[in-house]
Design a protein around this motif. Structure first.
Motif, PDB file in Angstrom:
ATOM      1  N   GLU A   1       0.811  -1.208   0.000  1.00 35.39           N
ATOM      2  CA  GLU A   1       0.000   0.000   0.000  1.00 35.39           C
ATOM      3  C   GLU A   1       0.853   1.271   0.000  1.00 35.39           C
ATOM      4  O   GLU A   1       0.447   2.295  -0.534  1.00 35.39           O
ATOM      5  N   TYR A   2       2.044   1.183   0.559  1.00 29.02           N
ATOM      6  CA  TYR A   2       2.917   2.364   0.556  1.00 29.02           C
ATOM      7  C   TYR A   2       3.458   2.618  -0.848  1.00 29.02           C
ATOM      8  O   TYR A   2       3.455   3.739  -1.339  1.00 29.02           O
TER       9      TYR A   2
ATOM     10  N   TYR B   1       2.110   1.580  -3.544  1.00 26.37           N
ATOM     11  CA  TYR B   1       0.944   1.906  -4.364  1.00 26.37           C
ATOM     12  C   TYR B   1       0.650   3.405  -4.306  1.00 26.37           C
ATOM     13  O   TYR B   1       0.501   4.063  -5.333  1.00 26.37           O
ATOM     14  N   SER B   2       0.602   3.928  -3.100  1.00 22.69           N
ATOM     15  CA  SER B   2       0.268   5.351  -2.970  1.00 22.69           C
ATOM     16  C   SER B   2       1.389   6.252  -3.477  1.00 22.69           C
ATOM     17  O   SER B   2       1.131   7.313  -4.035  1.00 22.69           O
TER      18      SER B   2
END
Ligand code: SF4
Lengths: 318, 444
Positions: free
Chosen positions: A226-227, A229-230
């Protein structure tokens, strides 16, 4: 009610770059690969705003890896001692669009191989396949500074992608990549500001921004994806709003990261399905997930995950 | 779409009576626009104004609920297109199909397999949350029978899928107490489907081939009294669908376009492997519900993990439980090192310690989910928090030696930590990836 118009008009775009040099351009590659060019976020706007098709670079290691899980060893056992054959297999059998030579073997803690070895491997792979190459150091700054300039020289004029440069180690590789006509990978630890800083450092040395690809440390599915990804989404948005220091295409290292995951490695995991399926699918899922955020080159390892991801890309970037 | 202060002002009584506590109606309007006041504070506001204001403040994407009890699911109500802007609110719901063509035996087996698609990751339960009955047979009787069988065999939230109102009417009566999501209403059958949804108080899926047709369809459906709608695009290619879901997201959230202000559902088909790829794409790019055919655990686990990751709150880092973790089978002579409870930090350390093949203890210090450097500079990682954690989790009784390996980044705390613990402090490498080498060198 009539549909309102979407006025999200972005002013910027991701740089479009072409890797590899064919005979006409002073190299020996049989084809080139063009990436980048997105004018919107993934699936945003119209089909024409999409980036070039994202491509898969398959990893070839300069020496036989000792810590690879069985699923990967099975796929490459017969070629792992010969980087040339290994690369050939990836291109001819599994459809690799790029080959990434990962020079793990030069790392002092691994095989501590010297520059002659690395040059030989580079020449071998250049000879055995016609796709453009990525030349990726061992992440030991001192050793990379000794060896990678020689590797760069061995592939001079081939328009390879070479890396990585970081905030604390960029000078020698940037200088040599410039001299040998290569493209650079700038690395940052999931941090937009550091990524910008590295790009600025290279650009201050006179390296053209249009010849840089960014690499943010990749997190695998379940392990911090998620890191990553963002960060990739924010980088894409920065490029679209005209930030020239962030307008580079992005590369991610899915193969290495996803095969570290427990889900890919743990033999005995009741209820999770067979290990033979889990590993490839962990890798494929990590790759597809990052594609949604906006990446242009994905480094991968297992033939089955490569097939799944290529199939997906062909459907959505056709 | 939120109204501006001036737009709100036009709807107020304009008497400046001050009963709301503000000097003028305009001041009150401004306060309302900035959400510093509540409409109820003005006693004289007209019913018409109330209605307009509440309509304007309704969330841009409706929340839709189906299923009952512990197995109720909730989708929609998203407010942003990118998770870093705020967060995604309702994790995508994953579901698996059951065809009503299956014979009783095969159906029972399939339902059981679907029920068992539950997993646990980092202490959190994730799993398939809905079961979708598909009227492949075209027969109302078989559809109703399948609905009964699913109701009997599973507690998961139910989705009923058929284009035939007759079949829907037959099946929905069997499971309406479970509040199923039903569909699909199409431009052809909308009236009949909306009637069934209204009568049975079920949310309804609206399906059309284009966004334009879909927004006309939802207006028709909501016009007949069904407010809980879920959207699906019946496009030809996967590519069309994905682009359309993105457009729907932007039109509803950024443009406040009501006819598309609903959650979405995608039906994913293809080989097991391809379903994973497409499923993940739908999860990331804006499908509130994703329905697959595969029941392979190896396919569901990565999709469910993707939901878990993408829908975490970026403001709240994922944490691991502070305690002592055993890697391999450590004994009283094994090395001890500490790190923070930021999950990403912990998992990186864990995987590199695993790679070293040296059985070890990792002491996880509660730093409120921050990384080593952040925790250190925020004073959440200091000699006291480390010493306390060592005591709390009883590391003294687990090893004979008194040596503690600390992250290279916080070498500066060595002195104080040695004083606070009376343990010998060994400074580890800055980069975790160097841990295997470090451990092999210092621990032999
Ligand atoms: S109570 Fe209502 S009418 Fe009176 S000043 Fe406030 S807003 Fe205006």
């Amino acid at each position: 009610m009539p549909l309102p118009e979407i006025t999200d008009s972005f002013t910027g775009s991701v740089n479009r770059i072409t890797l590899g040099a064919t005979k006409e351009n002073g190299g020996t590659r049989t084809n080139t690969v063009t990436i980048g060019g997105a004018r919107n976020v993934v699936y945003g706007g119209s089909f024409e705003d999409a980036s070039e098709k994202p491509v898969i670079a398959m990893d070839v290691l300069d020496t036989r890896p000792r810590d690879w899980p069985d699923a990967l060893v099975q796929a490459y056992d017969d070629v792992m001692d010969s980087p040339g054959d290994w690369a050939k297999k990836c291109v001819e059998e599994f459809g690799a669009e790029l080959i990434c030579i990962k020079f793990d073997g030069i790392h002092p803690d691994k095989d501590d191989k010297d520059a002659d070895h690395a040059v030989k491997v580079t020449e071998e792979v250049l000879k055995s396949v016609g796709v453009p190459l990525i030349l990726w150091g061992s992440r030991n700054d001192e050793k990379d500074n000794q060896v990678m300039p020689k590797v760069s020289g061995a592939a001079k004029g081939e328009k390879c992608l070479i890396g990585t440069i970081s905030e604390i180690n960029y000078k020698s590789l940037t200088a040599i990549a410039m001299a040998d006509g290569h493209y650079l990978i700038s690395e940052a630890p999931i941090d937009i500001n550091i990524a910008k800083q590295v790009n600025i450092l290279a650009s201050d040395m006179g390296f053209p921004l249009e010849r840089i690809v960014t690499f943010q440390a990749t997190g695998a599915l379940g392990y911090g994806i998620e890191y990553a990804y963002s960060i990739q989404e924010r980088q894409r948005l920065a490029a679209l709003t005209g930030d020239k220091m962030m307008a580079m295409p992005a590369i991610c290292d899915v193969g290495y990261e996803s095969w570290r995951a427990k889900e890919a490695k743990l033999e005995d995991a009741p209820g999770w399905g067979s290990i033979a399926d889990r590993g490839p699918m962990w890798e494929a899922t990590t790759a597809v997930c990052l594609l949604q955020a906006g990446v242009d080159i994905i480094r991968m390892r297992h033939p089955r995950s490569v097939a799944v991801v290529k199939n997906f890309i062909n459907k959505v970037w056709s | 779409m939120a109204l501006t202060g001036l737009e709100i002002f036009k709807l107020l009584p304009k008497t400046n009576c001050k009963k709301c506590g503000k000097p003028t109606c305009l001041a009150f309007a401004m306060a309302l626009a900035q959400k510093r006041a509540k409409l109820e504070e003005c006693p004289d506001v007209s019913d018409e104004a109330k209605e307009k204001l509440s309509a304007a403040s309704a969330p841009p994407m409706r929340k839709v609920i189906f299923g009952t009890g512990d197995h109720q699911v909730q989708v929609g109500q998203e407010t942003v297109c990118f998770r870093h802007e705020e967060k995604f609110h309702n994790p995508a719901v994953l579901g698996v199909t059951v065809s009503d063509k299956l014979d009783a035996e095969a159906m029972k087996k399939r339902i059981e397999s679907i029920n068992s698609l539950q997993f646990e990751r980092i202490g959190i339960k994730i799993g398939v949350r809905t079961i979708t009955i598909v009227n492949d047979s075209g027969s109302p009787e078989l559809f109703a029978k399948a609905a009964e069988a699913v109701k009997e065999g599973s507690d998961l939230a139910i989705i009923l899928v058929t284009d035939l109102p007759d079949a829907m009417a037959a099946a929905v009566t069997k499971v309406k107490d479970r509040i199923p999501l039903i569909g699909c209403a199409t431009p052809k059958n909308a009236e009949a489907m909306a009637k069934i949804a209204a009568e049975n108080k079920c949310p309804l899926i609206a399906k059309a081939e284009s966004i334009e047709a879909l927004s006309e369809l939802t207006e028709k459906i909501s016009g007949s009294g069904v407010e809980d709608i879920v959207l699906t695009i019946d496009g030809e290619s996967v590519k069309d669908k994905l682009y359309n879901y993105s457009r729907i997201r932007v039109l509803s959230l950024k443009k406040g376009f009501r006819p598309l202000g609903y959650p979405t559902i995608s039906f994913v088909t293809g080989s097991d492997d391809d379903q994973v790829a497409l499923g993940v794409s739908c999860i990331c790019k804006y499908s509130g519900i994703v329905i697959v055919d595969t029941i392979e655990p190896y396919a569901l686990l990565p999709m469910l993990t993707a939901v878990m990751n993408i829908f975490t709150d970026p403001q709240k880092p994922v944490q691991v439980e502070p305690k002592i973790y055993s890697i391999g089978e450590p004994d009283e002579n094994s090395p001890v090192m500490f790190t923070t409870n930021f999950s990403l930090t912990y998992y990186t350390v864990e995987s590199d310690v695993e790679a070293s093949r040296i059985p070890s203890y990792i002491l996880v210090v509660d730093t409120e989910g921050t990384s080593v450097l952040t925790a250190y500079s925020g004073d959440k990682l200091n000699e006291k928090t480390v010493a306390d954690a060592m005591k709390k989790y009883g590391i003294e009784s687990m090893v004979k030696h008194r040596k503690l390996i600390i992250p290279g980044y916080v070498a500066v705390m060595s002195g104080k930590l040695e004083e606070a613990t009376n343990w010998e402090i060994m400074v580890g490498p800055r980069e975790c990836s160097m841990l295997p080498k470090y451990l092999k060198e210092v621990w032999n």
